[in-house]
Design a protein around this motif. Structure first.
Motif, PDB file in Angstrom:
ATOM      1  N   SER A 133       0.943  -1.087   0.164  1.00 28.52           N
ATOM      2  CA  SER A 133       0.215  -0.167  -0.083  1.00 28.52           C
ATOM      3  C   SER A 133       0.914   1.195   0.169  1.00 28.52           C
ATOM      4  N   ARG A 134       0.614   2.717  -0.231  1.00 25.45           N
ATOM      5  CA  ARG A 134       0.676   3.679   0.151  1.00 25.45           C
ATOM      6  C   ARG A 134       1.198   3.931   1.104  1.00 25.45           C
ATOM      7  N   LEU A 135       0.970   3.812   1.590  1.00 20.33           N
ATOM      8  CA  LEU A 135       1.356   3.884   3.443  1.00 20.33           C
ATOM      9  C   LEU A 135       1.398   2.537   4.061  1.00 20.33           C
TER      10      LEU A 135
ATOM     11  N   GLN B 142       2.679  14.077  -1.412  1.00 18.71           N
ATOM     12  CA  GLN B 142       2.863  13.418  -2.701  1.00 18.71           C
ATOM     13  C   GLN B 142       2.542  12.501  -3.175  1.00 18.71           C
ATOM     14  N   VAL B 143       2.225  12.670  -4.254  1.00 14.80           N
ATOM     15  CA  VAL B 143       1.497  11.047  -4.769  1.00 14.80           C
ATOM     16  C   VAL B 143       3.405  10.438  -5.284  1.00 14.80           C
ATOM     17  N   ARG B 146       6.984   4.992  -8.865  1.00 15.11           N
ATOM     18  CA  ARG B 146       8.060   4.835  -9.601  1.00 15.11           C
ATOM     19  C   ARG B 146       8.313   4.706 -10.844  1.00 15.11           C
ATOM     20  N   PRO B 168      -6.022  11.753  -3.331  1.00 18.88           N
ATOM     21  CA  PRO B 168      -5.251  10.617  -3.890  1.00 18.88           C
ATOM     22  C   PRO B 168      -5.009   9.233  -2.837  1.00 18.88           C
ATOM     23  N   HIS B 171      -4.059   6.166  -5.151  1.00 21.07           N
ATOM     24  CA  HIS B 171      -2.881   6.794  -6.708  1.00 21.07           C
ATOM     25  C   HIS B 171      -2.015   6.468  -5.380  1.00 21.07           C
ATOM     26  N   GLY B 172      -0.779   6.077  -6.556  1.00 24.32           N
ATOM     27  CA  GLY B 172       1.050   5.718  -6.329  1.00 24.32           C
ATOM     28  C   GLY B 172       1.435   4.831  -5.376  1.00 24.32           C
ATOM     29  N   ASP B 173       2.524   4.597  -5.598  1.00 25.10           N
ATOM     30  CA  ASP B 173       3.196   3.953  -4.846  1.00 25.10           C
ATOM     31  C   ASP B 173       3.564   3.579  -4.016  1.00 25.10           C
ATOM     32  N   ARG B 174       4.556   2.829  -2.669  1.00 23.25           N
ATOM     33  CA  ARG B 174       4.682   3.179  -1.693  1.00 23.25           C
ATOM     34  C   ARG B 174       5.882   3.836  -1.420  1.00 23.25           C
ATOM     35  N   LEU B 175       5.811   4.927  -0.491  1.00 24.64           N
ATOM     36  CA  LEU B 175       7.056   5.724   0.014  1.00 24.64           C
ATOM     37  C   LEU B 175       6.793   5.398   1.520  1.00 24.64           C
ATOM     38  N   GLY B 178       6.508   8.125   3.611  1.00 13.41           N
ATOM     39  CA  GLY B 178       5.858   8.721   4.076  1.00 13.41           C
ATOM     40  C   GLY B 178       5.123   9.981   2.904  1.00 13.41           C
ATOM     41  N   ASP B 179       3.401  10.562   2.996  1.00 13.96           N
ATOM     42  CA  ASP B 179       3.420  12.011   2.083  1.00 13.96           C
ATOM     43  C   ASP B 179       3.141  12.688   2.481  1.00 13.96           C
TER      44      ASP B 179
END
Lengths: 299, 221
Positions: A133-135, B142-143, B146, B168, B171-175, B178-179
């Protein structure tokens, strides 16, 4: 392992003492530090300023004696001294109160020097998708407890699941693997431990051998020039792992351990910078690592 | 008459003149310097010593400890008086620094009670921005995508999220970093994402969704 000299041993003994005393006196979190008596935070291998001012960088310290006791014949050489590590704290904000609270709830981890980012969550309902997951941390806090936390009374038929992740030090070396160390108290009062590899770099090619051990990740260290390259290992590891050997009647603890690829030790940098020839037994490379505070399971 | 020509008389007279002249030029003279000023240790001093002790040890001193404190204090007083008499404080760097520090504290305290007028503050702000400037801080979410899988997903998301009502989530990949980032300055962002990304973010205009520049953390493999 000397029973009363190591953290893991203490964690195990704590499980046993809880049965006898009704409380676990060794329910501690993990932090790292430098033990530098120089007032300087120099835990980087390429910037190690010694533990004491007598061991500041010099051509002599690679071969010097750190301390020697003629009465017992025990001797410690300067090269054996480590540049040591840092304490990492998961706090909600960078204030004194918040840092203190995080340390009190044991949401901390120790590193041997690099600034890896390490996550370790335990719960009953993590699924593989949670690691992507994103977070992941948000899922971790929602569905489980963070490092330093406690799980109690397993739901019927469930084993504990762990959501783990590690990100390399932005300026440092790639990661080799993420392990979970489990300690538990058996029904007949014996203390056991096991180390599980739960996530590792290059998973396509690296698989556990017949002995259950992973092949090494590779070694890019060039001791003579004190360099390494991030051409092996991975910058990030994340996964969900379920305990395959869970017994709901056995008290246990689990902690995460993230390990880097080999890198040059301060001794290699010294040898290169000062041109000193190290003593024959000097250790020149190191695999840095991080240890999270445990999550305890109590039946 | 012969007496007045006696050399001994002249000698005594000259001696007397010398002593008189000395006495005239040194008021107070030998008599006053012969008895040194007394050192008085009062109950107030003892009380102060007790409080200093209690602050550190969280309890009052015992009688024996207090006797030791008073003896030390007295010894210190005697030595410091003698030192001053010998002018040992003149030219001493540590003494100089301590006095300068005390003066600074005094000035700070007096300045703090006086509130400068608004006009003066404004003038300072206009003419000396270098004194009042602090690094710019930015808050953003941020989104993250990769790059290995191409930029198309990022572009699609950017289009979808330009609608103010869009969320959001999803949307987006794991970071793992944090976002959402609050009140970060350029250096803090550089520590996480690298200098070029930090610079790019600081340069973005506020309050708009933007297709982000490449993140240094991603390309650092």
């Amino acid at each position: 392992m000397l029973e009363f000299e190591y953290a893991r041993s203490a964690l195990k003994n704590g499980l046993k003492l809880e049965q006898e005393l009704g409380t676990n006196p060794y329910k501690f979190g993990m932090v790292g530090s430098t033990d530098s008596h120089t007032g300087l935070a120099t835990a980087e291998e390429d910037n190690f300023f010694g533990k004491i001012s007598a061991s500041e960088p010099s051509p002599e310290r690679l071969t010097a004696t750190f301390v020697a006791n003629p009465a017992t014949g025990k001797k410690i050489m300067d090269w054996e001294v480590s540049s040591a590590g840092y304490a990492a704290v998961w706090a909600t904000e960078n204030t004194r109160a918040s840092l203190w609270d995080a340390m009190q709830r044991r949401e901390t981890y120790a590193t041997t020097g690099p600034r890896m980012l390490v996550r370790f969550f335990g719960g009953w309902d993590f699924v593989a998708q949670d690691a992507n997951s994103r977070l992941p941390a948000q899922t971790g806090y929602t569905k489980g407890v963070p490092m330093g936390g406690e799980l109690r009374a397993a739901p019927q038929g469930k084993s504990p699941t762990f959501l783990v992740a590690a990100l390399k030090d932005p300026l440092g070396a790639n990661l080799d693997r993420y392990q979970i160390v489990k300690g538990w108290l058996t029904r007949d009062g014996k203390l056991e431990e096991k180390v599980y590899d739960v996530a590792w770099a290059d998973a396509e090619r690296r698989r556990p051998g017949g002995d259950g051990k992973l092949p090494p990740v590779g070694d890019t260290v060039d001791v003579a020039s004190a360099t390494w390259t991030n051409t092996v290992g991975a910058p990030e590891l994340a996964t969900v792992w379920t305990d395959p050997d869970f017994d709901p009647a056995q008290p246990a603890f689990y902690y995460g351990r993230g390990i880097e690829i080999p890198t040059p030790r301060w001794t290699a940098y010294d040898a290169k910078r000062f041109g000193t020839q190290p003593l024959p037994s000097t250790v020149m490379t190191i695999t840095e690592r991080a240890y999270t505070s445990p999550i305890w399971y109590t039946p | 008459m012969r007496l007045l020509k006696e050399p001994l008389l002249h000698f005594i007279a000259l001696g007397g003149l010398l002593f008189a002249a000395h006495a005239a030029l040194n008021p107070g003279g030998v008599r006053a310097g012969a008895t040194p000023p007394a050192i008085h240790l009062t109950a107030a001093d003892a009380e102060w010593l007790k409080q200093m002790w209690a602050r550190q040890w969280r309890r009052p001193p015992t009688d024996e400890e207090l006797r030791g404190l008073v003896a030390d204090h007295l010894k210190e007083e005697v030595l410091s008086r003698e030192a001053r008499a010998l002018e040992l404080d003149v030219g001493d760097t540590v003494v100089r620094r301590r006095l300068a520090q005390k003066m600074t504290f005094l000035l700070d305290d007096t300045i703090r009670t006086a509130e400068p007028p608004e006009a003066e503050l404004r003038a300072l702000y206009e003419t000396r921005p270098d004194l009042v400037r602090t690094p710019a801080r930015v808050s953003f979410s941020q989104v993250f995508f990769r790059r290995e899988q191409g930029d198309d997903r990022a572009r699609t998301s950017l289009a979808a999220l330009s609608n103010a009502a869009a969320h959001p989530e999803g949307h987006g990949d794991r970071l793992l970093l944090g976002d959402t980032f609050a009140d970060q300055d350029e250096q803090a962002l550089a520590n996480l994402f690298g200098a070029s990304f930090a610079q790019a973010v600081m340069a973005l205009p506020a309050d708009e969704g933007h297709g982000g520049g490449p993140s240094a953390a991603v390309t650092h493999r």
